[in-house]
Design an enzyme around this catalytic site. Structure first.
Site, PDB file in Angstrom:
ATOM      1  N   LYS A   1      -3.701   6.998   2.350  1.00 15.84           N
ATOM      2  CA  LYS A   1      -4.795   6.305   1.708  1.00 15.84           C
ATOM      3  C   LYS A   1      -4.339   4.984   1.103  1.00 15.84           C
ATOM      4  O   LYS A   1      -5.131   4.086   0.865  1.00 15.84           O
ATOM      5  CB  LYS A   1      -5.371   7.173   0.572  1.00 15.84           C
ATOM      6  N   GLY A   2      -3.042   4.898   0.796  1.00 13.68           N
ATOM      7  CA  GLY A   2      -2.520   3.799  -0.026  1.00 13.68           C
ATOM      8  C   GLY A   2      -2.853   2.386   0.425  1.00 13.68           C
ATOM      9  O   GLY A   2      -2.996   1.492  -0.397  1.00 13.68           O
TER      10      GLY A   2
ATOM     11  N   ASP B   1       1.027   0.163   2.717  1.00 19.01           N
ATOM     12  CA  ASP B   1       1.074  -0.240   1.311  1.00 19.01           C
ATOM     13  C   ASP B   1       2.496  -0.601   0.885  1.00 19.01           C
ATOM     14  O   ASP B   1       2.738  -1.632   0.290  1.00 19.01           O
ATOM     15  CB  ASP B   1       0.506   0.867   0.403  1.00 19.01           C
TER      16      ASP B   1
ATOM     17  N   ASP C   1       9.303   2.038   1.822  1.00 18.04           N
ATOM     18  CA  ASP C   1      10.337   2.590   0.944  1.00 18.04           C
ATOM     19  C   ASP C   1      11.518   3.022   1.812  1.00 18.04           C
ATOM     20  O   ASP C   1      12.336   2.185   2.198  1.00 18.04           O
ATOM     21  CB  ASP C   1       9.716   3.737   0.134  1.00 18.04           C
TER      22      ASP C   1
ATOM     23  N   PHE D   1       8.996   3.385  -9.298  1.00 14.48           N
ATOM     24  CA  PHE D   1       7.783   3.969  -8.737  1.00 14.48           C
ATOM     25  C   PHE D   1       6.600   3.132  -9.215  1.00 14.48           C
ATOM     26  O   PHE D   1       6.347   3.018 -10.406  1.00 14.48           O
ATOM     27  CB  PHE D   1       7.619   5.434  -9.132  1.00 14.48           C
ATOM     28  N   VAL D   2       5.903   2.536  -8.277  1.00 18.62           N
ATOM     29  CA  VAL D   2       4.818   1.628  -8.634  1.00 18.62           C
ATOM     30  C   VAL D   2       3.457   2.199  -8.249  1.00 18.62           C
ATOM     31  O   VAL D   2       3.338   2.966  -7.294  1.00 18.62           O
ATOM     32  CB  VAL D   2       5.018   0.234  -7.987  1.00 18.62           C
TER      33      VAL D   2
ATOM     34  N   ASP E   1      -0.795   5.252  -5.426  1.00 26.54           N
ATOM     35  CA  ASP E   1      -1.131   6.311  -6.384  1.00 26.54           C
ATOM     36  C   ASP E   1       0.086   7.062  -6.900  1.00 26.54           C
ATOM     37  O   ASP E   1       1.189   6.971  -6.349  1.00 26.54           O
ATOM     38  CB  ASP E   1      -2.026   7.346  -5.705  1.00 26.54           C
TER      39      ASP E   1
END
Ligand code: IMP
Ligand code: MG
Length: 186
Positions: A50-51, A107, A110, A159-160, A166
């Site tokens: 969803k990000g 999004d 990582d 962690f953003v 989210d």
């Protein structure tokens, strides 16, 4: 006039790392780059839910020319905080990517394990071309060599949340990107 400096921080978010203005600047820059690179061609933006939904909505409007969008939802097996690289498709694309110019919209990059899987999976469906656009790129975290052509902002290893990102489904609606206080997940 709105006071854009006065971002309202939820108590779990310790600081803003990218303001709405900084994000919009990055989105416009990528949009212009894509518009130039694909001039006269049709693009299919494959959004990873969803990000990436907020980024995709702004990016699509920053691209000039023929743009179509489709959505995919994936989940990595693992403990939730870390990507395991074993990816499961929760929702697949509605249409075929065969013969299309595809841009995967993510999004955040990582470990890169999710994108490595997606690239391999979508390449096997014979697109005409395939590239990746990510809003955020976490520096030094990549475990695989993902070829990501369009990068919005380079992000520290924190962690953003916000702007689609989210933590346990919260904070996606923040208009800026902030650092989640480690006490929330430690
Ligand atoms: P990767 O497979 O490790 O590259 O993980 C990518 C996915 O993990 C992203 O698409 C996000 O959904 C999630 N993710 C990784 N880092 C963060 C973060 O700092 N905040 C929110 N989600 C994140
Ligand atoms: Mg994601």
């Amino acid at each position: 006039m709105e006071n854009t400096e006065a971002a309202v921080l939820p108590p779990q978010v310790s600081s803003v790392i990218f303001s709405e203005e900084q994000i919009q600047e990055a989105v416009k820059r990528i949009g212009a780059q894509i518009s130039r690179d694909y001039a006269g061609q049709k693009i299919l933006l494959v959004t990873v839910l969803k990000g990436a939904f907020v980024f995709m909505a702004d990016l699509a409007r920053a691209i000039e020319g023929h743009v179509e969008i489709d959505f995919m939802a994936v989940s990595s097996y693992g403990d939730g905080a870390k990507s395991s690289g074993v990816v499961r498709i929760i929702k697949d694309l509605n249409a075929s990517v065969e013969g299309r110019h595809v841009i995967i919209v993510e999004d955040i990059l990582d470990s890169g394990l999710t994108l490595t899987y997606l690239l391999k999976n979508l390449k096997s469906r014979n697109p005409l071309s395939i590239e990746v656009a990510t809003l955020l790129f976490k520096e030094g975290k990549q475990q695989t060599n993902v070829n990501c052509k369009y990068i919005g902002l380079t992000c520290p290893d924190e962690f953003v949340v916000g702007y689609g990102l989210d933590h346990n489904e919260s904070f996606r609606n923040l208009p800026f990107i902030g650092v989640l206080d480690p006490s929330v997940y430690e």
